[in-house]
Design a protein around this motif. Sequence first.
Motif, short mmCIF file in Angstrom:
data_model
loop_
_atom_site.label_atom_id
_atom_site.label_comp_id
_atom_site.label_asym_id
_atom_site.label_seq_id
_atom_site.Cartn_x
_atom_site.Cartn_y
_atom_site.Cartn_z
N UNK A 85 0.91 -1.30 -0.22
CA UNK A 85 0.01 -0.05 -0.15
C UNK A 85 0.73 1.32 0.08
N UNK A 86 0.43 2.33 -0.60
CA UNK A 86 0.98 3.79 -0.28
C UNK A 86 -0.22 4.47 0.11
N UNK A 87 -0.11 5.14 1.19
CA UNK A 87 -1.01 6.41 1.61
C UNK A 87 -0.68 7.76 1.23
N UNK A 88 -1.71 8.29 0.79
CA UNK A 88 -1.39 9.92 0.55
C UNK A 88 -2.26 10.54 1.32
N UNK A 89 -1.61 11.42 2.20
CA UNK A 89 -2.21 12.19 3.06
C UNK A 89 -2.30 13.78 2.72
N UNK A 90 -2.02 14.05 1.21
CA UNK A 90 -2.16 15.38 0.64
C UNK A 90 -3.27 16.38 1.03
N UNK A 91 -4.35 15.83 0.90
CA UNK A 91 -5.67 16.24 1.00
C UNK A 91 -5.78 17.11 2.43
N UNK A 92 -5.07 16.31 3.68
CA UNK A 92 -5.26 17.01 4.79
C UNK A 92 -4.61 18.61 4.75
N UNK A 93 -3.69 18.49 4.08
CA UNK A 93 -2.99 19.79 4.03
C UNK A 93 -3.97 20.98 3.81
N UNK A 96 -4.59 19.50 8.83
CA UNK A 96 -3.33 19.78 8.86
C UNK A 96 -3.06 21.25 8.71
N UNK A 97 -1.55 21.18 8.64
CA UNK A 97 -0.34 20.24 9.03
C UNK A 97 -0.40 20.13 10.54
N UNK A 98 0.20 18.71 10.65
CA UNK A 98 0.35 18.66 12.49
C UNK A 98 -0.11 17.32 12.53
N UNK A 99 -0.75 17.14 14.08
CA UNK A 99 -0.83 15.87 14.72
C UNK A 99 -1.77 14.87 13.60
N UNK A 100 -2.71 15.50 13.23
CA UNK A 100 -3.80 14.52 12.53
C UNK A 100 -3.07 13.85 11.18
N UNK A 101 -2.36 14.49 10.57
CA UNK A 101 -1.40 13.85 9.32
C UNK A 101 -0.60 12.76 9.84
N UNK A 102 -0.13 12.98 10.98
CA UNK A 102 0.93 12.14 11.49
C UNK A 102 -0.10 10.81 12.04
N UNK A 103 -1.42 11.17 12.45
CA UNK A 103 -1.96 10.17 12.93
C UNK A 103 -2.49 9.17 11.58
N UNK A 104 -2.96 9.85 10.54
CA UNK A 104 -3.33 8.87 9.51
C UNK A 104 -2.23 8.19 8.98
#
Length: 222
Positions: free
Chosen positions: A32-40, A46-54
């Motif tokens: 798998x590859x996870x893509x957190x970009x939308x959170x920014x 984000x940025x910050x803790x929630x991105x790390x949690x994902x």
Amino acid sequence: MKFLLTSAGVNNKSIHDALVDMLDKPIADSTALCIPTAMYGNPWGGPGEKIWKFISGNPEHPMVNLGWKSVGVLELTALPSIDKDHWVPLVQETDVLLVSGGDALYLSHWMRESGLAELLPSLRAVYVGMSAGSMVMAPNIGEIFVGWTPPNGEDKALGFVDFAMFPHLDHEMLPDNTMAAAERWAAEIPGPAYAIDDETAIKVIDGAVEVVSEGHWKLFSS
């Protein structure tokens, strides 16, 4: 590509079983590859803790923590500055893309800018979206969901599916996400539109659409 478009991730047995069926092999054997970009693009995310949690697989976001053979991170905002040979083969070889929620138009912008949107139709991977990560696949998202404003000022998304999505229906922490609000939203959407709660996902294979749900949902037809 195959799409599993969820409101809140792979959070019940029905959605989990649908994912395994689409992978055609166990999750433990899948990369798998996870893509957190939308959170920014979303102040809540984000940025910050929630991105790390994902990324770290916190149970709040049932995507990364499902027991994958391996998980990597694909940050779309970095890709334009990286040689394509460094990331395209990785994406072509992965079994699943896990795409976070956040801001759908910000995600749409960076999918195009990074080159991932152009690559998506040729991939064998299963695309698993959560909230904005699902909404971005629609032709448009509707004005009520516009947060980050794209350069063209429109609510157009990628259009890989022919319907729009209203996620988190009747969520206890989102009092504005009522069925009445979904009906008003759908009235302005040109084409089919689904309102789905957090126990529901939409499975799309070769254009064939199937709703997978242990909760409630509604299809609005234009």
